[in-house]
Each structure stands twice: as C-alpha cells, then as structure tokens.
Scaffold this motif. Sequence first.
Motif, PDB file in Angstrom:
ATOM      1  N   LEU A  79      64.374  30.718 -47.421  1.00  0.00           N
ATOM      2  CA  LEU A  79      65.076  29.662 -47.925  1.00  0.00           C
ATOM      3  C   LEU A  79      64.314  28.319 -47.590  1.00  0.00           C
ATOM      4  O   LEU A  79      64.383  27.570 -48.411  1.00  0.00           O
ATOM      5  N   ALA A  80      63.789  28.189 -46.416  1.00  0.00           N
ATOM      6  CA  ALA A  80      62.867  27.133 -46.274  1.00  0.00           C
ATOM      7  C   ALA A  80      62.017  26.822 -47.182  1.00  0.00           C
ATOM      8  O   ALA A  80      61.635  25.843 -47.512  1.00  0.00           O
ATOM      9  N   ILE A 213      62.899  23.374 -43.446  1.00  0.00           N
ATOM     10  CA  ILE A 213      63.490  24.195 -42.149  1.00  0.00           C
ATOM     11  C   ILE A 213      64.864  23.978 -41.755  1.00  0.00           C
ATOM     12  O   ILE A 213      65.759  24.856 -41.727  1.00  0.00           O
ATOM     13  N   MET A 214      65.033  22.795 -41.523  1.00  0.00           N
ATOM     14  CA  MET A 214      66.370  22.111 -41.429  1.00  0.00           C
ATOM     15  C   MET A 214      67.276  22.184 -42.794  1.00  0.00           C
ATOM     16  O   MET A 214      68.610  22.787 -42.305  1.00  0.00           O
ATOM     17  N   ALA A 215      67.064  21.814 -43.798  1.00  0.00           N
ATOM     18  CA  ALA A 215      67.799  22.216 -44.728  1.00  0.00           C
ATOM     19  C   ALA A 215      68.178  23.544 -45.020  1.00  0.00           C
ATOM     20  O   ALA A 215      69.232  23.921 -45.569  1.00  0.00           O
ATOM     21  N   ALA A 216      67.311  24.515 -44.621  1.00  0.00           N
ATOM     22  CA  ALA A 216      67.637  25.923 -45.089  1.00  0.00           C
ATOM     23  C   ALA A 216      68.861  26.448 -44.215  1.00  0.00           C
ATOM     24  O   ALA A 216      69.423  27.246 -44.944  1.00  0.00           O
ATOM     25  N   THR A 217      69.386  25.854 -43.286  1.00  0.00           N
ATOM     26  CA  THR A 217      70.323  26.339 -42.498  1.00  0.00           C
ATOM     27  C   THR A 217      71.776  26.041 -43.371  1.00  0.00           C
ATOM     28  O   THR A 217      72.425  26.704 -43.078  1.00  0.00           O
ATOM     29  N   SER A 218      71.545  25.202 -44.086  1.00  0.00           N
ATOM     30  CA  SER A 218      73.075  24.960 -45.091  1.00  0.00           C
ATOM     31  C   SER A 218      72.732  25.873 -46.290  1.00  0.00           C
ATOM     32  O   SER A 218      73.828  25.639 -47.061  1.00  0.00           O
TER      33      SER A 218
END
Lengths: 283, 347
Positions: A79-80, A213-218
């Motif tokens: 996703l990241a 990588i941070m955006a992938a968590t959502s």
Amino acid sequence: MVKIAVCLKSALDTTGINVDAISGNTSSMPTTKGLPRKISDFDRNALEEGIRVKEKLGGELITFTVADESAKEFIREALAIGADRGVLISQSEVPILEEVNGSSTDKSETTGLDYLAISKLLVAAILKEGGIDLILCGEVSVDWFSGQTGPRISQLLGIPQITSVKCLNIDGDLIEATKNVDGQDLVLSCPFPALVSVTKAINQPRLPNLMQIMAATSKPLNIWSLDDLAEELSKLGALKCQVSFDSLEPAPSNRKSQVCEDEEPEPAAAWLLDNLKKEGYLR
Amino acid sequence: MNGQETLTILTYCEDLKLAMELVHVANGLKANVVAAVIGPEPGSEANDLATCGANKVLAYQDSSMEYFEVHQLSVLLDAMASKVGADAILIGATQDGNSLVGRLAARLDAGAVTDSIELSIVSNNLHAKRLIYGGAGIANFIMSGSMSVISIQPGAKNSALINSALVNSTMNNSALVNPAPVNCALVDTKQDSTPIIENFIHELEPSPVKLLELKASQANAVSLKDAEVVVAIGRGLKDKEDLKLIEELAIALGGKVGCSRPIAADMEWLPVEQWVGLSGVKIKPRLYLAIGISGQVQHIAGIRDAELVIAINNDADAPIFKCADYGIVGDLYKIVPALLARIKEGA
C-alpha cells in the motif's frame, strides 16, 4: 480506467538458508525454521508494473495475498509502494503446503494447501471483488520457483495468459507483451481481461518514501475468511490437496572441491591449467 | 490409481530431444506411454517418438500455426488425455512447458509439480522430486489425485520401484544422476509390437492470444544456454571497465561471459540474459568458471548441471569452493592475468 489485481506471495527469504546442505552433509538438513518472510521478489516487479499501468491509464490497484495475518505488514508495504487497497485471504486454519520443516518428522505438520487450493482462494477473492481487467503476478515465487499459480488463476477464470513477460504495453483494452523464449523475443497480444506474469527484467521496483509509508496506514486492508468467500468457492470445486509432501533431503553435490591456496598467482594458474588438461578440458 | 494396473502416461514437449527423454522416463515407470506431437508438420517427430519407445503416438497437425500458445496446448492435451485415459501427463520443463503445467492442471483440477528431477512409483502412487528453497533441498512429493501433471527437467531420473524399502535404499545411494545424453541408447525395447501413430483430430478454437512478431533478442544479449564454456563474474569485480579482463579470458577459453545476481540486477553491468542462477538462466556448460562469485544457493542451483566447476575467490571460506571441482584462493586481478599469460604461452 483499468482495474488491476496484483497477486503477492508472502515468500520465505531463502537467501539465509544454510549452505552446508549443498555440500551433501546429511546431518545438516535444510530447515525453514527462523527464516524471515518477504514479498516474493518477482511479485514486487508485478506490483511496480501495475502501478506504472495505473499511472498511465488511471484506475485502481488491489493486491491479493493468501497467508496468515502476519502477512499484513507486507500488504501495508504494498500500500505504501502504491497499491490502493489490499486483500488478505486469511488461511490461518489451514497451513500452506510449503511451510514444511526438514527436521520435522510429524507428517501432520507437512500437509496443507497446495497450488490448486491457493489458486482457487485467489480466484474466489478476485471474483468477489469483480470487474478486474488485468491480473499481474510474478512468473515464479522466490522460494519455490513453481510458477503454477498464475496459469492456474487464468484457467480458473477462463481468461488468456501471457507468462514471463519482460515488456508490457497497453493500448485501449489490448495488451501487448514481449517474452523471451530461447533467445527469441515473442511479441504477443490479447484483450482484457487477462493475466500477465512478469520477469525481473521488466522493471526496477520503486521503494516507498516516509510520507507514503505513513499514508499507507489509512488505506483499506480487507481480511476475508474462507466463509466470506463461500459463495465464490462453491463454483470452483473442492479445495482438496492433490499433492502431499513426503520428505525433504539435502541436495547432494559430487564436486571434487580441490583447492589451491598457493600465495603466488603463477603457480596457482599453472596448477589449474594442468588439472584442466588432465581432465581433458584443455589441449 | 487403483490396484496393480499399468499407468497410462501422456507425454508432451515442443523440443524433440526432451520429448524423447519424457518417453524414456515414462517407460522407466513401466507405464503405457502415449506421446503427443503437436505442430505444423508433426510427421517426422511422431516417427522419432515411436521409435524411441512410445506405445502410441498421437499427432495433431495444423499447418497454419507457427506458434502453439499455452491455452490451445492445454485444450489439446486435455482432449488427448481423456481419449487415452491418462493417469498422468508429463511435460518438458521448458519455459512455456511450465506455464502449460499450471494451466492444464487447473483445467483438469489436478495436482501438479514443476521442474521434477526424479519420478518413481511407490505403493501405486506417483512420487516426484524437485529442488526447493533456492536449490538447498530436494522435496519428495506424493501425487495423490486421480490425475497428475508434472514437468520434467532434462536429465531426470526414473525408477519403477514397488515398495518403499527399495526406495530408501536407492535414496541412500544418491538422488541425482548426471543427465543421460539422448541418443540411440535411450531407445527402449518393448515386448509388444510396433507402436501406432494416430492422427488426432480436434476442433480448436482460435486462441485469444495472438503472435504479433517473432524477432531475435537484442544484439548485445548472449545466449548462455548452449555455451560449452562459461566464464562468470560476480561481486569481486571492482569496476565495469574490468569486464574486459573477464571477456578476454572467456575468448581465450572459447567461452561466453556470464555473471551472478549483483552484476546484472544491482550494478546492471551485464544484461539479465547473462545472469546465471535460479532467477536468471540455468546452464549446463562442460566448463564453468566462477570468478569473484561467493556461491549463494540460488547461483549454485543455476550451475548444477555444469560438468566441471572452477572457482576463483579471495575468500577461502566462500561457499563456492565446496561446490567447485577446482578452486584457487586468491585475487582475481592477479589470477586471471596469470591464467591468460599461460594460455597464450601454450597457444
């Protein structure tokens, strides 16, 4: 707009497997114990190619993985890198056939899902998702190198396949793909929907940056159980394994393993060339 | 598979040499062997397969087809298998062959193994061996379904053993054999009479996959598959310019240049066609020189069928030395020029 499915395998990272097994030392049976897992290298190329197609034509990219829930970290990674959504077909109740341990004598540990079952699970999820134009996967997995899953998926879906592709172009709803067979390039074409398996030569996979990588968590990560796929699976026949694992042995080697440790290059070169002559490889 | 019946095995490979090996492997299992031939002019291949020991040859002819695509092959082989009542289908483990295995197996809802190196029959069950984990181990699989699809590597072994005790004793001897060259010696003598060559008629729908173009691969790509001598370079090479040194040695030995993963995949100093290993190309030269290559399992799996392996590496503990016949511990930048000087002296 293209709807793309990329199949990702959570594969064993066998680069760290003990090499003693190669020398034929039977006491050192290869074992998968403690080996880490990773997204199979070739599947990373499939993901990269999918992202490139999406960037060019617009659309949606969804990844599909059959594994236990520990594989969620790999789906987050995908996703990241650029997938829009991840689907994990959770099979914690049934082990995968490949998770065998050489030191294990308990046969009950060595039975599990074979490619027949894994392909059916992936196809069931792809059918449940619906509307997929292009399925991408690696030509083989980095741990087992079987190359069965892609062709099985395309047959079960009744769609064309082009395997071991090193160059992919899409024009409208037509796929044009180049593969190399015995030193010759074959340029093949087929319409959507289709399955394309890729080689490592097709691209250089990108790495995600910190923001991604941070955006992938959502981004959404769906976990589907066998029950969630019951309707689709009922059309695909039994998941019964047709191949069972019997035993594992180290790969033997018949090499002579003669080593010259002479400090000086000239005598070492002479030693080697003399041996090559003796063996009949040089005049 | 029930009782003590003879298995019926259907064999197919687009490469005649490997197709003959498949017949030989199936004969080793004391099977009723039906060889499939598919092509624009299958006549002479059908004769060759009949004379090398098949009980029956099924020939499908389509003079308009220059490339038989995997989808169509799977349709034809499915129809042939059901016509002869096959218990198993053996396919040559070529690149398209392995794609065919997956497609055909899914079509038949059958279990499959690709790249098998040994087949045997134990208690009426077909067993297949293949390398796993980057070549570190050999797994033995039991084919438990009523139909199996297996692709066979060149030089595979076979054994028609009835009980497991025998299997264990042979396993202790050695599991792998050197590839047997295919020639007249492989012709199996059969008690029954002349094999029957039969034309196989089938209405084949046009394939959704079309061949647009067939062209020679890029000029700089070297095909290592049939090279007699391969001189391969790995991480030990410090600079791309130094490839000349390796090329010079390859020329002096009448060989071609190969490389390990870092040189092709990371440095991109050589095209992937020259990458030797499980992920690259698997080769079978008479002579293989691994220079500055440490010898990861994946690389070793790619040179398993090399006749003689030479290693040059400055690390005495590099795994390549265990997998080589002759090794020199030393600096490649000194050893290779010394070799070149000696070879030139001798010429």
